[in-house]
Design a protein around this motif. Structure first.
Motif, PDB file in Angstrom:
ATOM      1  N   LEU A 277       0.845  -1.190   0.000  1.00  0.00           N
ATOM      2  CA  LEU A 277       0.000   0.000   0.000  1.00  0.00           C
ATOM      3  C   LEU A 277       0.880   1.240   0.000  1.00  0.00           C
ATOM      4  CD1 LEU A 277      -2.796  -0.686   2.671  1.00  0.00           C
ATOM      5  CD2 LEU A 277      -3.053  -0.728   0.200  1.00  0.00           C
ATOM      6  N   LEU A 278       0.397   2.310  -0.621  1.00  0.00           N
ATOM      7  CA  LEU A 278       1.027   3.613  -0.484  1.00  0.00           C
ATOM      8  C   LEU A 278       0.549   4.252   0.804  1.00  0.00           C
ATOM      9  CD1 LEU A 278       0.870   5.220  -4.053  1.00  0.00           C
ATOM     10  CD2 LEU A 278       2.905   4.404  -2.861  1.00  0.00           C
ATOM     11  N   SER A 279       1.413   5.059   1.396  1.00  0.00           N
ATOM     12  CA  SER A 279       1.063   5.765   2.616  1.00  0.00           C
ATOM     13  C   SER A 279       1.826   7.078   2.645  1.00  0.00           C
ATOM     14  CB  SER A 279       1.390   4.909   3.846  1.00  0.00           C
ATOM     15  OG  SER A 279       0.999   5.562   5.029  1.00  0.00           O
ATOM     16  N   VAL A 280       1.650   7.831   3.735  1.00  0.00           N
ATOM     17  CA  VAL A 280       2.351   9.101   3.931  1.00  0.00           C
ATOM     18  C   VAL A 280       2.994   9.074   5.308  1.00  0.00           C
ATOM     19  CG1 VAL A 280       2.148  11.613   4.023  1.00  0.00           C
ATOM     20  CG2 VAL A 280       0.682  10.313   2.476  1.00  0.00           C
ATOM     21  N   THR A 281       4.271   9.460   5.382  1.00  0.00           N
ATOM     22  CA  THR A 281       4.979   9.482   6.653  1.00  0.00           C
ATOM     23  C   THR A 281       4.534  10.684   7.483  1.00  0.00           C
ATOM     24  OG1 THR A 281       6.817  10.762   5.730  1.00  0.00           O
ATOM     25  CG2 THR A 281       6.965   8.352   5.602  1.00  0.00           C
ATOM     26  N   ASN A 282       4.958  10.706   8.755  1.00  0.00           N
ATOM     27  CA  ASN A 282       4.593  11.804   9.639  1.00  0.00           C
ATOM     28  C   ASN A 282       5.119  13.146   9.156  1.00  0.00           C
ATOM     29  OD1 ASN A 282       3.312  10.000  11.321  1.00  0.00           O
ATOM     30  ND2 ASN A 282       5.049   9.779  12.712  1.00  0.00           N
ATOM     31  N   ASP A 283       6.258  13.135   8.450  1.00  0.00           N
ATOM     32  CA  ASP A 283       6.818  14.388   7.959  1.00  0.00           C
ATOM     33  C   ASP A 283       6.390  14.686   6.520  1.00  0.00           C
ATOM     34  OD1 ASP A 283       8.207  12.315   6.854  1.00  0.00           O
ATOM     35  OD2 ASP A 283      10.196  13.066   7.339  1.00  0.00           O
ATOM     36  N   GLY A 284       5.346  14.013   6.028  1.00  0.00           N
ATOM     37  CA  GLY A 284       4.742  14.382   4.764  1.00  0.00           C
ATOM     38  C   GLY A 284       5.408  13.828   3.522  1.00  0.00           C
ATOM     39  N   ARG A 285       6.063  12.675   3.615  1.00  0.00           N
ATOM     40  CA  ARG A 285       6.682  12.060   2.439  1.00  0.00           C
ATOM     41  C   ARG A 285       5.905  10.814   2.030  1.00  0.00           C
ATOM     42  NH1 ARG A 285      12.680  10.965   4.123  1.00  0.00           N
ATOM     43  NH2 ARG A 285      11.593  10.367   6.035  1.00  0.00           N
ATOM     44  N   LEU A 286       5.923  10.538   0.749  1.00  0.00           N
ATOM     45  CA  LEU A 286       5.233   9.364   0.233  1.00  0.00           C
ATOM     46  C   LEU A 286       6.031   8.113   0.573  1.00  0.00           C
ATOM     47  CD1 LEU A 286       2.694   8.719  -1.516  1.00  0.00           C
ATOM     48  CD2 LEU A 286       4.237   8.599  -3.473  1.00  0.00           C
ATOM     49  N   SER A 287       5.347   7.054   0.988  1.00  0.00           N
ATOM     50  CA  SER A 287       6.026   5.819   1.353  1.00  0.00           C
ATOM     51  C   SER A 287       5.263   4.623   0.797  1.00  0.00           C
ATOM     52  CB  SER A 287       6.160   5.688   2.879  1.00  0.00           C
ATOM     53  OG  SER A 287       4.882   5.587   3.490  1.00  0.00           O
ATOM     54  N   LEU A 288       5.955   3.519   0.694  1.00  0.00           N
ATOM     55  CA  LEU A 288       5.382   2.259   0.222  1.00  0.00           C
ATOM     56  C   LEU A 288       5.550   1.212   1.306  1.00  0.00           C
ATOM     57  CD1 LEU A 288       4.181   0.551  -2.157  1.00  0.00           C
ATOM     58  CD2 LEU A 288       6.539  -0.005  -2.768  1.00  0.00           C
ATOM     59  N   LEU A 289       4.455   0.600   1.727  1.00  0.00           N
ATOM     60  CA  LEU A 289       4.478  -0.438   2.748  1.00  0.00           C
ATOM     61  C   LEU A 289       4.386  -1.797   2.080  1.00  0.00           C
ATOM     62  CD1 LEU A 289       1.874   1.119   5.238  1.00  0.00           C
ATOM     63  CD2 LEU A 289       4.324   1.588   5.083  1.00  0.00           C
ATOM     64  N   GLY A 290       5.313  -2.682   2.399  1.00  0.00           N
ATOM     65  CA  GLY A 290       5.303  -4.046   1.873  1.00  0.00           C
ATOM     66  C   GLY A 290       5.135  -5.042   3.006  1.00  0.00           C
ATOM     67  N   LEU A 291       4.076  -5.827   2.970  1.00  0.00           N
ATOM     68  CA  LEU A 291       3.769  -6.774   4.042  1.00  0.00           C
ATOM     69  C   LEU A 291       4.128  -8.183   3.607  1.00  0.00           C
ATOM     70  CD1 LEU A 291       2.415  -7.198   6.853  1.00  0.00           C
ATOM     71  CD2 LEU A 291       0.258  -7.491   5.630  1.00  0.00           C
ATOM     72  N   HIS A 292       4.889  -8.895   4.444  1.00  0.00           N
ATOM     73  CA  HIS A 292       5.240 -10.276   4.148  1.00  0.00           C
ATOM     74  C   HIS A 292       4.033 -11.181   4.337  1.00  0.00           C
ATOM     75  CE1 HIS A 292       9.923 -10.028   4.451  1.00  0.00           C
ATOM     76  NE2 HIS A 292       9.399  -8.996   3.824  1.00  0.00           N
ATOM     77  N   ARG A 293       4.012 -12.247   3.561  1.00  0.00           N
ATOM     78  CA  ARG A 293       2.877 -13.166   3.573  1.00  0.00           C
ATOM     79  C   ARG A 293       2.636 -13.784   4.946  1.00  0.00           C
ATOM     80  NH1 ARG A 293       0.209 -16.613  -0.252  1.00  0.00           N
ATOM     81  NH2 ARG A 293       1.346 -15.565  -1.904  1.00  0.00           N
ATOM     82  N   ASP A 294       3.700 -14.119   5.649  1.00  0.00           N
ATOM     83  CA  ASP A 294       3.540 -14.757   6.955  1.00  0.00           C
ATOM     84  C   ASP A 294       3.386 -13.750   8.092  1.00  0.00           C
ATOM     85  OD1 ASP A 294       6.052 -13.705   7.010  1.00  0.00           O
ATOM     86  OD2 ASP A 294       7.108 -15.585   7.422  1.00  0.00           O
ATOM     87  N   CYS A 295       3.289 -12.454   7.738  1.00  0.00           N
ATOM     88  CA  CYS A 295       3.030 -11.397   8.710  1.00  0.00           C
ATOM     89  C   CYS A 295       4.106 -11.331   9.790  1.00  0.00           C
ATOM     90  CB  CYS A 295       1.653 -11.577   9.356  1.00  0.00           C
ATOM     91  SG  CYS A 295       0.970 -10.054  10.054  1.00  0.00           S
TER      92      CYS A 295
END
Length: 435
Positions: A277-295
């Motif tokens: 998923l795309l997200s936004v950091t606390n200081d206003g930058r674009l970020s990409l979150l990658g989640l592993h299958r086994d969590c």
């Protein structure tokens, strides 16, 4: 209080911890309102870059009944809003204002306290109509604005949506009186991906524009999230094509589009990678979150380039953090996928193959089981948060007339007691903070 210096009054007001109580103080008199509305006061009350736990009020979720419902009959409609347990009391039971009778409300997007809602008819005749009923709602203020009808064909489906405010489109322009302007962006798919735009001062939707050519990105495009992410005046939508990630970026002010291939690929995130998923950091930058299958791990890539330019999105992506997730005890979490991520509070909602829901703290990696927050099986969820300074000011200006009208309707004796009550609450809070 009238004889106290302004800096003393400010020190008293800044110690009012409850947002609702501070709002009541602001509408009590003109002097307090001006002091609270000052930018220096708002920065003290809500410092920039500080994650507020109360920012996340809950989720507007689409749910299906479970096979063995607990507390809810499978024939009863699921509530659209699910509050978090620590949500402030006035916001625990938000409803969609002005919902047409006999319709189902589906929240498509949430941004800066506003919602984009689609009303689905429940009667069979209306289901065959080719006109979509949409509205922009403010559930806290209880207001709603019906949008012009959006026509569609049989294969039409919404793949992304957001609502942009003046702060996104033109933050430097002088504010005008009246209703705040907004823009609604919708990305649809009917054999090709199209962008639909509606501005609040327009009477109809603009002609749809093709997002990208069918030759370069044909039927293998997989959208990664419905809620479009807004970062520094640009709306971003993430999807995956073959073995690459792409962002479709739309300038909030001009609605100019740009398609960008990211340096980050699923292979960068490892073979155990499952959802992003795309997200936004606390200081206003674009970020990409990658989640592993086994969590077990969550990887975060951050864009270090020019987040304000459509041309600067391709490069400068850096692997900034790898968070080890702390799964709940006596729980086996596997085959997970991201459902949604908050803009302000730093919370990620995920779902496993057993339809169990978990919320992840992006700062610590702590996981909490939240299945019992919802009444059914969650198929889609949109987080509802509050950017307190922006929301506080907009409500303060908008509610001034309503409050004056309310004061005229209520007895004078009640308001003769209101001042001492407020003072006693404030000085009580000060005494508690000094202990």
């Amino acid at each position: 209080m009238e004889t106290l210096p302004e800096h003393v009054v400010v020190e008293i007001l800044v110690r009012v911890t409850e947002v609702a109580a501070l709002f009541r103080c602001a509408v009590t008199c003109r002097r307090w309102r001006l002091l609270i509305a000052d930018r220096s006061f708002l920065r003290r009350r809500w410092p920039e870059g500080v994650v507020l736990q109360s920012s996340l009020l809950g989720f507007f979720a689409v749910q299906q009944p479970r096979q063995e419902p607990t507390g809810w009959s499978s024939t009863m409609p699921m509530p659209p809003f699910t509050p978090v347990p620590c949500s402030p009391q006035p916001h625990r039971f938000l409803t969609i204002p002005d919902q047409p009778q006999g319709s189902q409300a589906v929240v498509l997007a949430s941004h800066r306290g506003l919602l984009v809602v689609r009303f689905l008819p429940q009667d069979a005749i209306s289901m065959f109509e080719r006109t979509m009923v949409l509205a922009v709602c403010d559930p806290v203020a209880g207001t709603s604005r019906r949008l012009p009808p959006l026509k569609f064909n049989r294969s039409f489906r919404i793949e992304g949506c957001t609502v942009l405010t003046r702060a996104d489109c033109s933050p430097t322009k002088t504010k005008r009186r009246g209703a705040s302007p907004f823009k609604v962006l919708i990305i649809s798919y009917d054999g090709q991906y199209n962008l639909h735009v509606l501005a609040s001062d327009e009477s109809s939707w603009r002609s749809p524009r093709i997002c990208f050519g069918p030759v370069e990105h044909s039927g293998y495009v997989v959208p990664q999230q419905v809620n479009i992410v807004v970062c520094q005046g640009i709306a971003h939508w993430l999807f995956k094509f073959m073995s690459n990630f792409y962002t479709l970026s739309v300038c909030a002010e001009t609605t100019q589009m740009a398609l960008t291939k990211l340096q980050v690929t699923p292979n960068n995130l490892g073979f155990k990678f499952y959802s992003a998923l795309l997200s936004v950091t606390n200081d206003g930058r674009l970020s990409l979150l990658g989640l592993h299958r086994d969590c077990t791990w969550l990887e975060i890539w951050t864009h270090e380039g020019d987040n304000k330019s459509l041309d600067g999105m391709a490069d400068c992506w850096h692997h900034t953090k790898m968070i080890e997730l702390k799964q709940p005890k006596q729980s086996t979490v596997d085959l997970v996928r991201c459902v949604c991520v908050s803009e302000i509070s730093g919370k990620l909602l995920i779902k496993d193959n057993q339809d169990c829901m978990y919320i992840v703290d992006l700062q610590t990696g702590a996981m909490e089981t939240v299945t019992d927050w919802f009444c059914g099986i969650v198929t889609m969820a949109v987080p509802f948060e509050m950017d307190w300074p922006t929301l506080f000011m907009s409500r303060l200006v908008g509610c001034r007339i309503k409050w004056n009208k309310l004061r005229g309707d209520m007895s004078k004796n009640y308001f003769s007691l209101w001042g001492p009550i407020v003072l006693s609450i404030i000085f009580g809070l000060i005494a508690m903070s000094q202990e």
